[in-house]
Design a protein around this motif. Sequence first.
Motif, PDB file in Angstrom:
ATOM      1  N   ASP A  28     -26.609  23.673  55.917  1.00  0.00           N
ATOM      2  CA  ASP A  28     -25.873  24.252  57.056  1.00  0.00           C
ATOM      3  C   ASP A  28     -24.968  25.384  56.567  1.00  0.00           C
ATOM      4  OD1 ASP A  28     -23.405  23.218  56.044  1.00  0.00           O
ATOM      5  OD2 ASP A  28     -23.845  21.269  56.935  1.00  0.00           O
ATOM      6  N   PHE A  29     -24.235  25.978  57.506  1.00  0.00           N
ATOM      7  CA  PHE A  29     -23.336  27.081  57.161  1.00  0.00           C
ATOM      8  C   PHE A  29     -21.869  26.655  57.216  1.00  0.00           C
ATOM      9  CE2 PHE A  29     -27.188  29.416  57.724  1.00  0.00           C
ATOM     10  CZ  PHE A  29     -27.040  30.550  56.930  1.00  0.00           C
ATOM     11  N   LYS A 195     -18.002  30.140  53.481  1.00  0.00           N
ATOM     12  CA  LYS A 195     -16.716  30.466  52.846  1.00  0.00           C
ATOM     13  C   LYS A 195     -15.580  30.418  53.865  1.00  0.00           C
ATOM     14  CE  LYS A 195     -16.749  34.307  50.310  1.00  0.00           C
ATOM     15  NZ  LYS A 195     -17.245  35.669  49.913  1.00  0.00           N
ATOM     16  N   LEU A 196     -15.907  30.780  55.103  1.00  0.00           N
ATOM     17  CA  LEU A 196     -14.865  30.899  56.134  1.00  0.00           C
ATOM     18  C   LEU A 196     -15.496  30.606  57.491  1.00  0.00           C
ATOM     19  CD1 LEU A 196     -12.012  31.859  57.044  1.00  0.00           C
ATOM     20  CD2 LEU A 196     -12.906  34.196  57.030  1.00  0.00           C
ATOM     21  N   GLU A 197     -15.204  29.417  58.014  1.00  0.00           N
ATOM     22  CA  GLU A 197     -15.810  29.051  59.299  1.00  0.00           C
ATOM     23  C   GLU A 197     -15.211  29.901  60.414  1.00  0.00           C
ATOM     24  OE1 GLU A 197     -15.480  24.789  59.638  1.00  0.00           O
ATOM     25  OE2 GLU A 197     -16.856  24.489  57.954  1.00  0.00           O
ATOM     26  N   ARG A 271     -24.161  36.363  63.327  1.00  0.00           N
ATOM     27  CA  ARG A 271     -24.392  36.392  64.779  1.00  0.00           C
ATOM     28  C   ARG A 271     -25.239  35.189  65.222  1.00  0.00           C
ATOM     29  NH1 ARG A 271     -23.055  40.308  67.876  1.00  0.00           N
ATOM     30  NH2 ARG A 271     -22.490  42.339  67.044  1.00  0.00           N
ATOM     31  N   LYS A 272     -26.264  34.854  64.449  1.00  0.00           N
ATOM     32  CA  LYS A 272     -27.095  33.698  64.802  1.00  0.00           C
ATOM     33  C   LYS A 272     -26.231  32.443  64.847  1.00  0.00           C
ATOM     34  CE  LYS A 272     -30.625  33.544  65.906  1.00  0.00           C
ATOM     35  NZ  LYS A 272     -31.077  33.902  67.291  1.00  0.00           N
ATOM     36  N   ALA A 309     -29.410  33.299  52.005  1.00  0.00           N
ATOM     37  CA  ALA A 309     -30.874  33.190  51.955  1.00  0.00           C
ATOM     38  C   ALA A 309     -31.301  31.758  51.631  1.00  0.00           C
ATOM     39  CB  ALA A 309     -31.429  34.166  50.915  1.00  0.00           C
ATOM     40  N   ILE A 310     -30.566  31.112  50.729  1.00  0.00           N
ATOM     41  CA  ILE A 310     -30.861  29.709  50.399  1.00  0.00           C
ATOM     42  C   ILE A 310     -30.743  28.850  51.656  1.00  0.00           C
ATOM     43  CG2 ILE A 310     -29.853  27.677  49.238  1.00  0.00           C
ATOM     44  CD1 ILE A 310     -31.224  29.158  47.108  1.00  0.00           C
ATOM     45  N   ARG A 311     -29.684  29.079  52.421  1.00  0.00           N
ATOM     46  CA  ARG A 311     -29.458  28.258  53.621  1.00  0.00           C
ATOM     47  C   ARG A 311     -30.487  28.545  54.711  1.00  0.00           C
ATOM     48  NH1 ARG A 311     -25.200  28.305  50.728  1.00  0.00           N
ATOM     49  NH2 ARG A 311     -23.538  26.754  50.901  1.00  0.00           N
TER      50      ARG A 311
END
Length: 483
Positions: A28-29, A195-197, A271-272, A309-311
Amino acid sequence: MADEPMLKFVRVDQDYPDKREADARIADFAEISARYAGGKAEEQASRCSQCGVPYCATHCPLHNHIPDWLRLTTEGRLREAYELSNATSTMPEICGRICPQDRLCEGNCVIEFAGHGAVTIGSVEKYITDTAWEQGWVEPVQVGPERGQSVGVVGAGPAGLTVAELMRARGYDVHVYDRHDRAGGLLTYGIPGFKLEKPVVMRRVQRLIDAGIVFHQGFEVGRDATLAELCERHDAVLIATGVYKPRAIKAPGVGATGIVEALDYLTASNRKNFGDAVPAFDEGLLDAKGKKVVVIGGGDTAMDCVRTAIRQGAESVRCLYRRDRANMPGSQRETKNAEEEGVEFVWLSAPEAFDGEGSVAGVRAIKMRLGEPDASGRRTPEADPGSEFRLEADLVIKALGFDPEDLPVMFGAPELSVTRWGTLRVDHRTMQTSVEGVFAAGDIVRGASLVVWAIRDGRDVAERMHKYLREKAKAAAANKVAA
Ligand code: FAD
Ligand code: SF4
Ligand code: SF4
């Protein structure tokens, strides 16, 4: 002293908040670091030796009152700790998350020099301000009596938002113009969520909207107004537009489909994550899923690209950089995170050409060796003849850094003076550009820099702009009397 709550660094080991396991975090991000829990922040703050001359604070661009808020944290006086940290920073929880502390406050902590490991200043800063948000201690901006003067801010990044907040607090009407549809600048569309939600940025923006600051999103100075028109509308103007012209790679085949700019790639991903429709992503061009990705560059932007890219589910992610690990500009902490997440670094390598029929299929590269140090002190890479090699790639991301756009031309303002690097020239005493009443701050003055420096500039500009506007108001009043 037995009851001294501080100076615990001998008995208490350095302990950063837990990082999620790499396998979990690449799914996830979300941010990778947890927050201190259960008295940990208080314990870690107690390691501070309360230096009389705190080098941590000297090397913090904001000169935050670090030892004082560490002590308050240890004593459990979190609200006071927050208020003190908030007194010098408009975004303490953001700096706590993304400052390169190893080069700033923590890298200069005396305990680090003594071999005990720095006080975990950034993590404590994040903890106290996140707690303040949760507890409702973050007050609305206290707006001073209305002054009837107006400020125009061009650029809603950390520099622009800082000036907007501090000038609104002084009672000015503030209008912020930004070409994006959301405020935050690189905090919103550059820096990835791990790094920063983004809610952390958006709640700051909302606080400014609630204070009566007017945001004109989707407004591009140069297209929707000239600088002269903004100067007509406002009593003072700030330019805080950042640096957005990507440095180019000159190599055969660089125009092929599948070779993209870092910021286009990162913006699409951010944006996604906001839930936007992004055609270039949805159609596959800016999506790394299932692809062999090569990122070119060794700075923080390159690190953000490889980890994004990994995510996204890339088949493989390689980072090609012409110097070695010790000479890369990016943070060592981020490089380590990238390695843990499965990124392969190809050090001492530079691209020579890109191959493929229409779409990129591979990067032809050459090994480099390091020569003498250049003006910046870093060793200059030189090609090693005969060491050519090829990497398969169906997505290549160029992350070689950014230069300023040509603002005098874009803004229709040839009188705006720039340096030979294209950054805006300012008088450092007044923080004004060559155009009277037009101030500048952040990356557009410094070149690509850091969020904490943008905030510092914003703080300095707000002080100088306030002085300028008071004098302007006095002069206007005197003229009226004389008339
Ligand atoms: P920006 O944040 O760039 O904001 C400028 C704003 O101006 C933007 O919103 C833009 O849309 C707007 N604008 C530009 N031109 C116009 C125009 N003509 N009209 C209207 N609006 C305009 N720093 C750190 O400290 N830690 C990090 O981890 C970190 N990671 C980074 C990762 C990436 C990928 C990048 C690119 C940078 C990173 N940085 C990091 C650097 C940091 O983001 C910048 O130094 C900081 O955002 C600069 O702030 P600013 O306000 O000067 O400009
Ligand atoms: Fe450290 Fe950055 Fe916080 Fe300053 S603002 S104390 S440098 S994390
Ligand atoms: Fe505390 Fe380290 Fe700063 Fe000294 S340098 S005041 S020990 S955080």
